[in-house]
Design a protein around this motif. Structure first.
Motif, PDB file in Angstrom:
ATOM      1  N   ALA A  47      -3.736  23.327  84.673  1.00  0.00           N
ATOM      2  CA  ALA A  47      -4.645  22.944  85.746  1.00  0.00           C
ATOM      3  C   ALA A  47      -4.388  21.529  86.229  1.00  0.00           C
ATOM      4  N   ASP A  48      -3.676  20.733  85.450  1.00  0.00           N
ATOM      5  CA  ASP A  48      -3.525  19.332  85.798  1.00  0.00           C
ATOM      6  C   ASP A  48      -2.072  18.892  85.896  1.00  0.00           C
ATOM      7  N   GLY A  49      -1.175  19.831  86.065  1.00  0.00           N
ATOM      8  CA  GLY A  49       0.224  19.462  86.229  1.00  0.00           C
ATOM      9  C   GLY A  49       1.016  19.810  84.998  1.00  0.00           C
ATOM     10  N   ALA A  50       1.803  20.857  85.053  1.00  0.00           N
ATOM     11  CA  ALA A  50       2.591  21.269  83.896  1.00  0.00           C
ATOM     12  C   ALA A  50       3.655  20.235  83.591  1.00  0.00           C
ATOM     13  N   SER A  51       3.969  20.095  82.328  1.00  0.00           N
ATOM     14  CA  SER A  51       4.981  19.126  81.941  1.00  0.00           C
ATOM     15  C   SER A  51       6.380  19.632  82.211  1.00  0.00           C
ATOM     16  N   GLY A  52       6.515  20.909  82.538  1.00  0.00           N
ATOM     17  CA  GLY A  52       7.824  21.455  82.821  1.00  0.00           C
ATOM     18  C   GLY A  52       8.535  21.865  81.555  1.00  0.00           C
ATOM     19  N   ALA A  53       9.804  22.212  81.698  1.00  0.00           N
ATOM     20  CA  ALA A  53      10.605  22.608  80.545  1.00  0.00           C
ATOM     21  C   ALA A  53      10.810  21.412  79.633  1.00  0.00           C
ATOM     22  N   PRO A  54      11.101  21.641  78.336  1.00  0.00           N
ATOM     23  CA  PRO A  54      11.339  20.525  77.422  1.00  0.00           C
ATOM     24  C   PRO A  54      12.379  19.538  77.928  1.00  0.00           C
ATOM     25  N   SER A  55      13.397  20.019  78.640  1.00  0.00           N
ATOM     26  CA  SER A  55      14.426  19.131  79.168  1.00  0.00           C
ATOM     27  C   SER A  55      13.889  18.214  80.254  1.00  0.00           C
ATOM     28  N   ASP A  56      12.712  18.514  80.743  1.00  0.00           N
ATOM     29  CA  ASP A  56      12.087  17.724  81.799  1.00  0.00           C
ATOM     30  C   ASP A  56      11.260  16.577  81.235  1.00  0.00           C
ATOM     31  N   VAL A  57      11.120  16.507  79.912  1.00  0.00           N
ATOM     32  CA  VAL A  57      10.226  15.550  79.268  1.00  0.00           C
ATOM     33  C   VAL A  57      11.009  14.638  78.334  1.00  0.00           C
ATOM     34  N   HIS A  58      10.797  13.339  78.474  1.00  0.00           N
ATOM     35  CA  HIS A  58      11.315  12.362  77.521  1.00  0.00           C
ATOM     36  C   HIS A  58      10.138  11.849  76.696  1.00  0.00           C
ATOM     37  N   ASP A  59      10.209  12.026  75.391  1.00  0.00           N
ATOM     38  CA  ASP A  59       9.134  11.588  74.507  1.00  0.00           C
ATOM     39  C   ASP A  59       8.976  10.073  74.599  1.00  0.00           C
ATOM     40  N   PHE A  60       7.747   9.603  74.736  1.00  0.00           N
ATOM     41  CA  PHE A  60       7.511   8.159  74.798  1.00  0.00           C
ATOM     42  C   PHE A  60       7.800   7.491  73.463  1.00  0.00           C
ATOM     43  N   HIS A  61       7.587   8.213  72.365  1.00  0.00           N
ATOM     44  CA  HIS A  61       7.790   7.639  71.038  1.00  0.00           C
ATOM     45  C   HIS A  61       9.262   7.689  70.641  1.00  0.00           C
ATOM     46  N   GLY A  62       9.674   6.729  69.818  1.00  0.00           N
ATOM     47  CA  GLY A  62      11.045   6.731  69.339  1.00  0.00           C
ATOM     48  C   GLY A  62      11.449   5.380  68.806  1.00  0.00           C
ATOM     49  N   GLU A  63      12.661   5.312  68.258  1.00  0.00           N
ATOM     50  CA  GLU A  63      13.169   4.061  67.688  1.00  0.00           C
ATOM     51  C   GLU A  63      13.310   2.980  68.749  1.00  0.00           C
ATOM     52  N   HIS A  64      13.767   3.386  69.937  1.00  0.00           N
ATOM     53  CA  HIS A  64      13.908   2.476  71.071  1.00  0.00           C
ATOM     54  C   HIS A  64      13.057   3.006  72.221  1.00  0.00           C
ATOM     55  N   GLN A  65      12.649   2.119  73.108  1.00  0.00           N
ATOM     56  CA  GLN A  65      11.909   2.577  74.279  1.00  0.00           C
ATOM     57  C   GLN A  65      12.793   3.475  75.143  1.00  0.00           C
ATOM     58  N   ALA A  66      12.209   4.541  75.646  1.00  0.00           N
ATOM     59  CA  ALA A  66      12.914   5.368  76.621  1.00  0.00           C
ATOM     60  C   ALA A  66      13.066   4.567  77.913  1.00  0.00           C
ATOM     61  N   GLY A  67      14.029   4.981  78.745  1.00  0.00           N
ATOM     62  CA  GLY A  67      14.257   4.276  79.995  1.00  0.00           C
ATOM     63  C   GLY A  67      15.301   3.187  79.875  1.00  0.00           C
ATOM     64  N   ILE A  68      15.986   3.112  78.733  1.00  0.00           N
ATOM     65  CA  ILE A  68      17.081   2.148  78.559  1.00  0.00           C
ATOM     66  C   ILE A  68      18.397   2.919  78.514  1.00  0.00           C
ATOM     67  N   ILE A  69      18.644   3.650  77.418  1.00  0.00           N
ATOM     68  CA  ILE A  69      19.857   4.468  77.373  1.00  0.00           C
ATOM     69  C   ILE A  69      19.606   5.893  77.858  1.00  0.00           C
ATOM     70  N   THR A  70      18.364   6.200  78.218  1.00  0.00           N
ATOM     71  CA  THR A  70      18.063   7.500  78.817  1.00  0.00           C
ATOM     72  C   THR A  70      18.951   7.715  80.047  1.00  0.00           C
ATOM     73  N   PRO A  71      19.526   8.904  80.226  1.00  0.00           N
ATOM     74  CA  PRO A  71      20.298   9.140  81.452  1.00  0.00           C
ATOM     75  C   PRO A  71      19.498   8.720  82.686  1.00  0.00           C
ATOM     76  N   ALA A  72      20.082   7.858  83.486  1.00  0.00           N
ATOM     77  CA  ALA A  72      19.351   7.248  84.605  1.00  0.00           C
ATOM     78  C   ALA A  72      18.827   8.302  85.573  1.00  0.00           C
ATOM     79  N   GLN A  73      17.541   8.207  85.883  1.00  0.00           N
ATOM     80  CA  GLN A  73      16.923   9.108  86.837  1.00  0.00           C
ATOM     81  C   GLN A  73      17.190   8.615  88.258  1.00  0.00           C
TER      82      GLN A  73
END
Length: 431
Positions: A47-73
């Motif tokens: 009802a509030d916006g599906a997150s999409g397929a798992p490949s569509d989601v980058h987990d916020f948690h992790g050893e390093h912040q996402a958005g650094i070595i994440t494949p550039a959007q």
């Protein structure tokens, strides 16, 4: 999800948690968000916006912040904020609230859960409702002024934790900086494949910050100008040339440790930053009309690569190493010694490399009808004193491309390491 008229069952416990973290000085905006933050639903709420397929989601948690070595959007919304409160408790409360919101938005869920009252404003601004997560990443950074402001005041008791490398970038020789597009106490880099999703992220974080921090400046970007993974093709900048061919890639584990991630022993005062990185942001206007009247020969001489393939002028293909000694007509090097490639190459900069995540921008036109357009340069480095400042100083004085550029905005931020569940971003700084 309910119709919005019922209170959220987690409200009291979350308010108590926040009170323990932030104390009595909690800003109203952050308090309202965390008090209504939803429990983990374990998946998307249709009802509030599906997150999409798992490949569509980058987990916020992790050893390093996402958005650094994440494949550039493909899309960017970058924002810098100044603290309007001088309370350390308010700063902790804001970072706690921002973390909770980032966890929800990167998963494709709305922020804040159900409102506590039908007569209250919605907890989420709503413009991303129905959209997938779009590979959204939200990356946070701390500016030098968070530790000591322009007057030298230690507003939050953090001065003795400021890393030596975290200082305001110098005014480089060719800079023409707009102070209203530079610096800031905090920064947020929101990247996604959908511009609405990236804008939604910064808009909600800005609303949560109300009463604690105010937006200082922001920049929208489109069309990434760097590849951060070997799976991505090299994109082109607005001058029409491939950009970032020699960029660090996520798959280069050893190189990332050497050039990107801050080490545990790099700086005793900055031990909290180990596993993080430094974010350099530069707003570079490109004189498009002048460039477009230059010959192809001149453009390629300035860049040091051919426009079609992206190969160095010394020959080969895009990823062929340039031969800066190979002679051309008159015995002079085929690649001009003051070309962009020559001055930026690691061999000319003590072997240092950086990870770039830049974006094109077009912000309309100026009063003379010229495009207000260019490159929003973003780079992550382990040590800006070694990896960025010397190179930028040299390029400002020698780079043939500087005739076509205006550096109008500048900022340096420390991007803390990643966040584990139950933590807030930058928590080690406050330990």
């Amino acid at each position: 999800m309910s119709d919005g008229r019922r209170g959220h069952s987690d409200g009291v416990s979350r308010r108590n948690l926040l009170a323990g973290l932030a104390g009595a000085g909690l800003a109203a905006g952050a308090a309202a968000f965390v008090a209504t933050a939803p429990h983990d639903t374990g998946g998307a709420d249709a009802a509030d916006g599906a997150s999409g397929a798992p490949s569509d989601v980058h987990d916020f948690h992790g050893e390093h912040q996402a958005g650094i070595i994440t494949p550039a959007q493909d899309r960017l919304h970058f924002a810098a904020f100044d603290m309007t409160s001088t309370s350390r408790d308010d700063l902790v409360a804001l970072l706690t609230a921002w973390t909770a919101a980032a966890v929800e938005m990167t998963a494709g869920r709305p922020v804040g859960g159900d409102p506590t009252s039908y007569d209250s404003p919605p907890n989420d601004t709503g413009e991303a409702q129905g959209l997938p997560a779009s590979r959204l990443t939200i990356t946070f950074g701390f500016g030098p002024s968070l530790f000591r402001d322009a007057k030298g005041a230690d507003r939050f008791g953090l001065a003795d934790r400021q890393p030596a490398a975290l200082k305001r970038l110098p005014h480089f020789p060719a800079d023409n900086l707009d102070p209203h597009r530079s610096d800031g106490d905090l920064c947020v880099q929101a990247c996604a494949d959908d511009p609405q999703v990236a804008v939604h992220a910064v808009r909600n974080l800005s609303r949560i910050a109300f009463g604690t921090a105010a937006l200082r400046w922001s920049q929208l970007g489109y069309g990434r100008t760097s590849s951060t993974s070997t799976s991505q093709a090299t994109p082109r900048n607005l001058f029409g040339f491939k950009d970032g061919t020699a960029n660090l890639k996520a798959e280069e584990a050893d190189a990332l440790q050497q050039h990107l991630w801050v080490g545990a022993g790099d700086d005793p005062k900055g031990d909290w930053l180990a596993g993080g990185s430094y974010l350099v942001a530069r707003r570079i206007n490109m004189n498009m009309e002048t460039w477009d009247r230059s010959s192809m020969r001149e453009q390629e001489r300035i860049v040091g690569r051919d426009r079609g393939e992206g190969a160095p002028l010394s020959g080969g293909t895009e990823f062929t190493e340039p031969d800066f000694a190979l002679p051309g007509r008159g015995g002079r090097p085929l690649i001009d010694v003051n070309s962009h490639v020559a001055l930026a190459h690691p061999s000319k900069n003590d072997g240092v490399r950086m990870l770039r995540r830049g974006y094109n921008f077009i912000d309309g036109n100026d009063d003379l009808g010229r495009l207000d357009a260019g490159l929003f340069f973003i780079a992550f480095v382990r040590d800006p004193v070694r990896q960025f400042i010397p190179m930028q100083t040299r390029m400002s004085r020698q780079d043939l491309m500087m005739e076509y550029l205006q550096h109008r905005g500048s900022g340096l931020f420390a991007a803390p390491p990643g966040v584990r569940p139950g933590e807030f971003v930058g928590q080690r700084l406050f330990a």
